[in-house]
Design an enzyme around this catalytic site. Structure first.
Site, PDB file in Angstrom:
ATOM      1  N   ARG A   1      64.755  50.341  39.181  1.00  0.00           N
ATOM      2  CA  ARG A   1      63.823  49.274  39.554  1.00  0.00           C
ATOM      3  C   ARG A   1      64.253  48.001  38.831  1.00  0.00           C
ATOM      4  O   ARG A   1      63.942  47.810  37.658  1.00  0.00           O
ATOM      5  CB  ARG A   1      62.400  49.692  39.154  1.00  0.00           C
ATOM      6  CG  ARG A   1      61.311  48.732  39.555  1.00  0.00           C
ATOM      7  CD  ARG A   1      59.952  49.331  39.177  1.00  0.00           C
ATOM      8  NE  ARG A   1      58.859  48.489  39.617  1.00  0.00           N
ATOM      9  CZ  ARG A   1      58.314  47.523  38.888  1.00  0.00           C
ATOM     10  NH1 ARG A   1      58.771  47.270  37.674  1.00  0.00           N
ATOM     11  NH2 ARG A   1      57.317  46.808  39.369  1.00  0.00           N
TER      12      ARG A   1
ATOM     13  N   SER B   1      54.786  53.722  48.059  1.00  0.00           N
ATOM     14  CA  SER B   1      53.636  53.681  47.154  1.00  0.00           C
ATOM     15  C   SER B   1      52.337  53.574  47.943  1.00  0.00           C
ATOM     16  O   SER B   1      52.269  52.852  48.948  1.00  0.00           O
ATOM     17  CB  SER B   1      53.725  52.463  46.226  1.00  0.00           C
ATOM     18  OG  SER B   1      54.826  52.551  45.372  1.00  0.00           O
TER      19      SER B   1
ATOM     20  N   LYS C   1      52.277  47.539  34.399  1.00  0.00           N
ATOM     21  CA  LYS C   1      52.051  46.264  35.063  1.00  0.00           C
ATOM     22  C   LYS C   1      50.573  46.137  35.390  1.00  0.00           C
ATOM     23  O   LYS C   1      49.850  47.130  35.457  1.00  0.00           O
ATOM     24  CB  LYS C   1      52.893  46.146  36.340  1.00  0.00           C
ATOM     25  CG  LYS C   1      52.694  47.266  37.349  1.00  0.00           C
ATOM     26  CD  LYS C   1      53.643  47.094  38.529  1.00  0.00           C
ATOM     27  CE  LYS C   1      53.506  48.248  39.514  1.00  0.00           C
ATOM     28  NZ  LYS C   1      54.393  48.108  40.661  1.00  0.00           N
TER      29      LYS C   1
END
Length: 198
Positions: free
Chosen positions: A30, A99, A128
């Site tokens: 990522r 997701s 996050k």
């Protein structure tokens, strides 16, 4: 498709160099905010490392780069789906993970016949800022019923101990980021994960 049950997420090839020799067989890269040339170089290196170690590399977000590099697997968030060319991804033969956080997102994901569905955050996460509260194990059980045979990935605040709870609730795979990257002994933590997820 049966996926390995431990699924760490890293942001650089340096982490892959540390994790793959320990036996990690499914890993996501990522990378955010990198110039295109540097991004391509890093993704190519990650792919090479995974192939050396017989591991599956999942590229987060950068679907066009994944196609260009001949990668095997892409992960898209809901915002990424707005921009991604799903027919091109499928034509290139890439597997697809998506997701989800609520029922509308799950419906959208399942309509695309993904190779896995991720649910999160199952527990509170520091990775996050999220607009969703923790989903909890009841939501994992619900998603298990709704996704049918599609592999289910639990993410968000997962530790090796919590992974066992997620597996019992119906998750096929448990994903971790900061539980490893912020651990004082990342390699030791990865070995612990591999024991739990064996």
């Amino acid at each position: 498709m049966r996926l390995p049950r431990f699924y760490p997420i890293f942001d650089s090839s340096d982490w892959l160099r540390r994790a793959l020799p320990l036996g990690v067989k499914l890993v996501q890269i990522r990378i955010k905010d990198q110039p295109p040339a540097r991004l391509l170089g890093e993704l190519a290196l990650c792919q090479e490392l995974c192939r050396e170690h017989g591991a599956m590399l999942v590229v987060n977000d950068h679907w066009q780069a994944a196609i260009d590099l001949g990668c095997d697997f892409i992960h898209l968030g809901q915002e990424d789906l707005d921009e991604a060319d799903i027919p091109a991804i499928r034509k290139a033969g890439l597997r697809l993970g998506i997701s989800t956080h609520d029922h509308a997102e799950l419906d959208r994901a399942l309509a695309l016949r993904p190779d896995y569905v991720a649910l999160g955050p199952v527990w509170p996460t520091i990775l996050k800022k999220m607009k969703w509260e923790q989903q909890g194990l009841d939501r994992v059980r619900e998603w298990r019923r709704l996704v049918g045979a599609t592999p289910l990935v639990a993410i968000g605040g997962v530790t090796p101990e919590r992974a066992l709870e997620a597996f019992t609730a119906g998750a096929d795979v448990a994903s971790a980021v900061t539980d490893i990257t912020l651990n004082p002994d990342p390699e030791g933590r990865i070995r612990e994960w591999l024991r739990v997820a064996a």
